[in-house]
Design a protein around this motif. Structure first.
Motif, mmCIF file in Angstrom:
data_model
loop_
_atom_site.group_PDB
_atom_site.id
_atom_site.type_symbol
_atom_site.label_atom_id
_atom_site.label_comp_id
_atom_site.label_asym_id
_atom_site.label_seq_id
_atom_site.Cartn_x
_atom_site.Cartn_y
_atom_site.Cartn_z
ATOM 1 N N GLY A 3 3.282 -4.870 1.848
ATOM 2 C CA GLY A 3 3.800 -3.770 2.646
ATOM 3 C C GLY A 3 3.008 -3.612 3.926
ATOM 4 N N VAL A 4 3.695 -3.361 5.037
ATOM 5 C CA VAL A 4 3.056 -3.192 6.344
ATOM 6 C C VAL A 4 3.288 -1.767 6.824
ATOM 7 C CG1 VAL A 4 2.819 -4.045 8.691
ATOM 8 C CG2 VAL A 4 3.502 -5.625 6.873
ATOM 9 N N LEU A 5 2.208 -1.018 7.002
ATOM 10 C CA LEU A 5 2.268 0.321 7.573
ATOM 11 C C LEU A 5 2.295 0.185 9.086
ATOM 12 C CD1 LEU A 5 -0.420 1.838 5.226
ATOM 13 C CD2 LEU A 5 1.975 2.577 5.312
ATOM 14 N N MET A 6 3.403 0.575 9.693
ATOM 15 C CA MET A 6 3.644 0.349 11.106
ATOM 16 C C MET A 6 3.397 1.612 11.926
ATOM 17 S SD MET A 6 4.694 -2.811 11.572
ATOM 18 C CE MET A 6 5.479 -2.674 13.178
ATOM 19 N N LEU A 7 2.740 1.454 13.075
ATOM 20 C CA LEU A 7 2.704 2.529 14.052
ATOM 21 C C LEU A 7 4.113 2.753 14.594
ATOM 22 C CD1 LEU A 7 -0.348 2.121 13.811
ATOM 23 C CD2 LEU A 7 -0.504 2.346 16.280
ATOM 24 N N VAL A 34 8.064 -9.255 2.343
ATOM 25 C CA VAL A 34 7.305 -8.277 3.122
ATOM 26 C C VAL A 34 8.204 -7.084 3.425
ATOM 27 C CG1 VAL A 34 7.886 -9.395 5.322
ATOM 28 C CG2 VAL A 34 5.868 -7.917 5.183
ATOM 29 N N LEU A 35 7.622 -5.895 3.361
ATOM 30 C CA LEU A 35 8.315 -4.658 3.693
ATOM 31 C C LEU A 35 7.576 -3.976 4.842
ATOM 32 C CD1 LEU A 35 8.755 -3.147 0.090
ATOM 33 C CD2 LEU A 35 10.546 -4.223 1.464
ATOM 34 N N HIS A 36 8.312 -3.458 5.801
ATOM 35 C CA HIS A 36 7.731 -2.710 6.902
ATOM 36 C C HIS A 36 8.164 -1.243 6.794
ATOM 37 C CE1 HIS A 36 7.505 -6.816 8.547
ATOM 38 N NE2 HIS A 36 6.528 -6.362 9.313
ATOM 39 N N ARG A 37 7.226 -0.342 7.060
ATOM 40 C CA ARG A 37 7.568 1.081 7.065
ATOM 41 C C ARG A 37 6.867 1.763 8.232
ATOM 42 N NH1 ARG A 37 9.915 4.281 3.203
ATOM 43 N NH2 ARG A 37 9.631 6.533 3.444
ATOM 44 N N ALA A 65 5.065 5.222 -0.561
ATOM 45 C CA ALA A 65 6.478 4.866 -0.508
ATOM 46 C C ALA A 65 6.665 3.349 -0.577
ATOM 47 C CB ALA A 65 7.108 5.423 0.765
ATOM 48 N N LEU A 66 5.824 2.611 0.124
ATOM 49 C CA LEU A 66 5.907 1.151 0.065
ATOM 50 C C LEU A 66 5.586 0.635 -1.342
ATOM 51 C CD1 LEU A 66 4.253 0.174 3.462
ATOM 52 C CD2 LEU A 66 6.589 -0.380 2.763
ATOM 53 N N ILE A 67 4.605 1.245 -1.986
ATOM 54 C CA ILE A 67 4.259 0.844 -3.354
ATOM 55 C C ILE A 67 5.424 1.129 -4.296
ATOM 56 C CG2 ILE A 67 2.713 1.343 -5.291
ATOM 57 C CD1 ILE A 67 0.546 1.920 -3.095
ATOM 58 N N ALA A 68 6.067 2.275 -4.107
ATOM 59 C CA ALA A 68 7.229 2.605 -4.932
ATOM 60 C C ALA A 68 8.363 1.598 -4.738
ATOM 61 C CB ALA A 68 7.726 4.012 -4.601
ATOM 62 N N ASP A 69 8.420 1.005 -3.540
ATOM 63 C CA ASP A 69 9.440 -0.009 -3.255
ATOM 64 C C ASP A 69 9.030 -1.400 -3.715
ATOM 65 O OD1 ASP A 69 11.187 1.822 -2.151
ATOM 66 O OD2 ASP A 69 10.517 1.477 -0.080
ATOM 67 N N GLY A 70 7.827 -1.537 -4.279
ATOM 68 C CA GLY A 70 7.419 -2.809 -4.848
ATOM 69 C C GLY A 70 6.224 -3.478 -4.204
ATOM 70 N N ALA A 71 5.635 -2.873 -3.172
ATOM 71 C CA ALA A 71 4.482 -3.498 -2.517
ATOM 72 C C ALA A 71 3.289 -3.530 -3.457
ATOM 73 C CB ALA A 71 4.127 -2.746 -1.242
#
Length: 229
Positions: A3-7, A34-37, A65-71
């Motif tokens: 998961g990538v925490l995006m600015l 990969v997931l971006h949020r 939230a990213l972890i809940a989505d599978g990160a």
């Protein structure tokens, strides 16, 4: 899954930048996703210039939230988030890799502090608290993009576009200034996640080893059976 925490930004994300999905074709083994949020309101100026600690809670919320989505591991799109490495890792139950600055402790133990230099988006905002957050020596040599250059203005003021050739030249200019002031530097670490698209140009121009967030992620995500660690 990474998961990538995006600015909250609008400028282009070139291949090599963790904000560009195609970057991960060169990082993640087959079958890894990969997931971006985007963390709404987390502008570059609030993170880099203001070190706005009120953003920590939204980053933690987005991480959950990213972890809940599978990160199963998290990274970020801004190296200045190393300032909150400990807080984010304590709050989130998976590995958190905020910044390429996490390379520094191991490189400094191996090579010596004087041989490892950092190129950052903004030298004025690069301080001891940021280095401590990454576990690095506070006397680490560093240099920023040319103050007020078009590339820096785009990144920090959240502009809509930049010229990649100009961005490359600004990055090379920062490296040249760093090595002029610190001739012993032989390894460069790119704090800013927008700089890896110019890493090959840096290697060719300086002869230095170059590390960035993509090399960090590649080392930790390599191999189809390797657990994130």
């Amino acid at each position: 899954m990474l998961g990538v925490l995006m600015l909250d930004t609008r400028f282009p994300r070139l291949r090599g930048d963790v904000g560009a999905p195609e970057t991960f074709e060169d990082i993640l083994p087959p079958g890894r996703a990969v997931l971006h949020r985007v963390v709404q309101g987390a502008s570059p100026s609030r993170v880099v210039r203001d070190a706005d600690a009120t953003l920590l809670a939204p980053f933690i919320e987005a991480g959950h939230a990213l972890i809940a989505d599978g990160a199963t591991a998290l990274t970020t799109s801004c190296g200045f988030l190393a300032r909150w490495q400990a807080e984010l890792q304590a709050a989130l139950p998976v590995p958190v890799w905020t910044s390429a600055l996490l390379w520094l402790p191991a490189l400094q133990r191996e090579l010596g502090v004087e041989r490892v230099g950092v190129i950052t988006a903004d030298a004025r905002s690069f301080d001891a608290a940021l280095l401590r957050g990454a576990g690095a020596a506070i006397d680490t040599p560093f240099e920023g993009l040319p103050e007020g250059c078009a590339f820096q203005r785009c990144l920090l003021d959240n502009g809509a576009h930049f010229d990649p050739a100009d961005a490359r030249d600004a990055t090379l200019a920062a490296a040249a200034r760093l090595r002029k002031r610190h001739p012993a530097v032989s390894t460069l670490v790119l704090e800013c996640t927008n700089l890896p698209p110019y890493a090959d140009a840096l290697r060719a121009d300086t002869g230095c080893t170059v590390h960035d967030l993509t090399t960090w992620l590649r080392a930790r995500c390599a191999g189809p059976d390797r657990a994130y660690s």
